[in-house]
Design a protein around this motif. Structure first.
Motif, PDB file in Angstrom:
ATOM      1  N   THR A   1       0.832  -1.197   0.000  1.00 49.48           N
ATOM      2  CA  THR A   1       0.000   0.000   0.000  1.00 49.48           C
ATOM      3  C   THR A   1       0.870   1.251   0.000  1.00 49.48           C
ATOM      4  O   THR A   1       2.016   1.233   0.439  1.00 49.48           O
ATOM      5  N   TYR A   2       0.295   2.343  -0.511  1.00 49.04           N
ATOM      6  CA  TYR A   2       0.966   3.635  -0.446  1.00 49.04           C
ATOM      7  C   TYR A   2      -0.044   4.701  -0.049  1.00 49.04           C
ATOM      8  O   TYR A   2      -1.258   4.534  -0.234  1.00 49.04           O
TER       9      TYR A   2
ATOM     10  N   ALA B   1       4.328   4.979  -8.568  1.00 48.32           N
ATOM     11  CA  ALA B   1       5.468   4.556  -9.386  1.00 48.32           C
ATOM     12  C   ALA B   1       6.604   4.025  -8.521  1.00 48.32           C
ATOM     13  O   ALA B   1       7.235   3.007  -8.843  1.00 48.32           O
ATOM     14  N   ILE B   2       6.872   4.707  -7.414  1.00 51.13           N
ATOM     15  CA  ILE B   2       7.948   4.285  -6.510  1.00 51.13           C
ATOM     16  C   ILE B   2       7.640   2.920  -5.903  1.00 51.13           C
ATOM     17  O   ILE B   2       8.523   2.047  -5.817  1.00 51.13           O
ATOM     18  N   THR B   3       6.395   2.720  -5.503  1.00 47.70           N
ATOM     19  CA  THR B   3       6.012   1.432  -4.913  1.00 47.70           C
ATOM     20  C   THR B   3       6.169   0.305  -5.922  1.00 47.70           C
ATOM     21  O   THR B   3       6.612  -0.796  -5.573  1.00 47.70           O
TER      22      THR B   3
ATOM     23  N   TYR C   1       9.822  -0.290  -6.149  1.00 50.27           N
ATOM     24  CA  TYR C   1      10.297  -0.891  -4.898  1.00 50.27           C
ATOM     25  C   TYR C   1      10.037  -2.398  -4.880  1.00 50.27           C
ATOM     26  O   TYR C   1      10.923  -3.186  -4.516  1.00 50.27           O
ATOM     27  N   CYS C   2       8.839  -2.797  -5.269  1.00 48.51           N
ATOM     28  CA  CYS C   2       8.540  -4.234  -5.234  1.00 48.51           C
ATOM     29  C   CYS C   2       9.306  -4.986  -6.323  1.00 48.51           C
ATOM     30  O   CYS C   2       9.499  -6.200  -6.226  1.00 48.51           O
ATOM     31  N   MET C   3       9.805  -4.254  -7.332  1.00 46.31           N
ATOM     32  CA  MET C   3      10.656  -4.864  -8.360  1.00 46.31           C
ATOM     33  C   MET C   3      12.129  -4.858  -7.938  1.00 46.31           C
ATOM     34  O   MET C   3      12.999  -5.245  -8.706  1.00 46.31           O
ATOM     35  N   ARG C   4      12.367  -4.348  -6.714  1.00 45.82           N
ATOM     36  CA  ARG C   4      13.715  -4.295  -6.142  1.00 45.82           C
ATOM     37  C   ARG C   4      14.661  -3.421  -6.961  1.00 45.82           C
ATOM     38  O   ARG C   4      15.844  -3.720  -7.112  1.00 45.82           O
ATOM     39  N   ILE C   5      14.138  -2.330  -7.477  1.00 42.12           N
ATOM     40  CA  ILE C   5      14.963  -1.363  -8.201  1.00 42.12           C
ATOM     41  C   ILE C   5      15.664  -0.461  -7.193  1.00 42.12           C
ATOM     42  O   ILE C   5      15.055   0.008  -6.218  1.00 42.12           O
TER      43      ILE C   5
END
Length: 487
Positions: A254-255, A304-306, A309-313
């Motif tokens: 969630t964000y 976009a950040i979330t 983040y879940c893609m481990r970028i």
């Protein structure tokens, strides 16, 4: 591919003719039928493909898929329960299931889809370079840009586009997923890695009828994902969707800003040209700055950040991607030629989007805020007085004009907008012709004013009855300003 192979897994009610035909192409528009093609009859909102079977056969179709009882000679007729479902399944199979070979990210919601997809694209480009994008403004295959008139293409066009991305060795594609596409099964055979929900406000109720139906259409995306679902927890409908999908195997992030979320923004600072905030994640904190003002930018960026983040970028790649964004066409886009006063173009065409941008701009204006807007014809009528009320509340002056009236009379649309405006009648003006409405705004502006032209954003046309005429708010504003000696 043989017809019988294309039909595999489909509930077929009856076949009249040979199912061992070799199919060279597929079409749902009879005018695009060609030799040895398969024509699939789709019932649209305005017409019905079943009416064009003979035309498709005349153009070379050797097989036709229908969901109605028809009697036609000259082709194999396959009757199924649902031709839209058949189109999605067959298109996916014909193009070798392209979404299974891509990292496919779907973004749905009323507002923010376009900005969020572009932000994700920018972040991914720092790492992968060639990214696919499918959305309202245009489609991108790496550096190749293509125009389309639908937020989410029809199933056949979508699978063909994804197949082309695979052939170009594109690994990731981010796409806007509209409620229409979910309800009309355009994305039925797509395998999404990640699903993102931005927000929900009343829109497209001419199609969905109720907000519950609208939300349920959006919710379908999150049953098609395999890696993560991402939800805006500040949005009330986001909370409902979250509660309804939490039993799924797909993990959820969630964000938000005001709620307790996995990823959030704190210490938000806005200027007329940018927004910055402290990013809070389960793993780290980071300072983020984006050169697009507005609270909605914070939410789009968090979505976009979330995703990243879940893609481990890496956090640095996230920062670089967001910092590289100079603006998005038709989204709070300033027209740089104006210096004495500001002129901004935006796509806001829902009550929530209009209120968000008016609140954002109101915080920066040094003098008057002049808003030029209208509402589209043949679309949800209930939002018209609501948008009139919002504009009159936050604007110093509102100029009500035409948007894309389509088959409706512009004056009748405007009358419905005016119903929502209360108080001083001197705060609004009616100028039916959009060009002249922009002229009135420009001629009345003085130093320190902001003119906000909303509703069409990136669009370069206006639809009046059946006519599509060239009309670009940015170009028209510059042309009129030069005619009046303002520039």
């Amino acid at each position: 591919m043989l017809l019988k192979d294309l039909l595999r897994g489909l509930k077929v009610k009856e076949i009249q003719g040979n199912d061992k035909l070799f199919i060279k192409d597929i079409a749902y528009n009879s005018q695009k039928s060609s030799d040895d093609s398969l024509f699939i009859c789709i019932e649209g909102l305005k017409t019905d493909g079943h009416l064009y079977i003979k035309d498709a056969i005349r153009r070379g179709a050797i097989a036709v898929i229908v969901q109605k009882d028809v009697k036609v000679e000259g082709a194999t007729i396959v009757q199924v329960e649902d031709t839209r479902k058949a189109l999605a399944l067959i298109a996916n199979r014909y193009h070798h299931q392209p979404s299974t070979k891509l990292n496919l990210i779907g973004v749905t919601g009323t507002n923010g889809k376009t900005s969020t997809t572009y932000m994700i694209k920018k972040i991914l480009e720092i790492n992968e370079k060639k990214i696919g994008l499918i959305g309202t403004i245009s489609n991108w295959l790496g550096n190749e840009k293509e125009e389309d008139d639908r937020t989410t293409p029809e199933a056949l066009d979508l699978q063909r586009l994804l197949h082309r991305m695979v052939k170009k060795k594109i690994k990731s594609c981010v796409m806007e997923v509209s409620s229409h596409s979910l309800e009309l099964q355009r994305v039925e055979e797509c395998n999404f890695t990640i699903g993102v929900f931005t927000n929900l406000t009343p829109d497209h109720l001419d199609f969905h009828e109720t907000i519950e139906n609208y939300r349920n259409a959006k919710k379908k995306l999150f049953y098609k994902t395999s890696f993560y679902n991402i939800i805006n927890i500040d949005d009330n409908d986001g909370k409902i969707i979250l509660d309804e999908i939490k039993h799924l195997d797909t993990p959820i992030l969630t964000y938000g800003v005001n709620s307790e979320a996995d990823i959030s923004a704190k210490n938000i600072v806005m200027t007329i040209k940018s927004v910055s905030f402290d990013l809070m994640t389960p793993s780290y904190e980071e300072k983020i700055k984006i050169n697009i003002p507005g609270m909605f930018t914070v939410y789009n960026a968090l979505a976009a950040i979330t995703t990243a983040y879940c893609m481990r970028i890496d956090r640095e790649q996230i920062k670089l991607g967001l910092q590289s964004i100079k603006g998005i066409a038709g989204r709070i886009e300033p027209i740089e030629e104006f210096k004495e006063f500001a002129v901004i173009v935006d796509y806001a065409h829902t009550p929530d989007a209009l209120e968000n941008i008016l609140k954002s701009v109101k915080g920066f204006v040094n003098n008057k805020l002049i808003t030029v807007f209208g509402c589209g014809g043949d679309r949800d009528r209930s939002k018209r007085p609501v948008m009139g009320e919002i504009s009159s509340k936050f604007s110093d002056v509102t100029i009500i004009t035409s948007d894309n009236p389509r088959s409706e009379k512009p004056t009748e649309i405007i009358d419905m907008i005016v119903e929502g405006i209360r108080g001083n009648k001197e705060k609004y003006h009616i100028v039916v012709d959009r060009r002249e409405a922009i002229r009135k705004a420009l001629k009345s502006a003085v130093k320190g004013d902001i003119i906000l032209i909303v509703g069409k954003g990136h669009e370069t046309y206006q639809i009046i009855n059946e006519n599509v005429i060239e009309f670009d708010d940015k170009k028209v504003a510059i042309e009129v300003a030069r005619e009046e000696g303002i520039l």
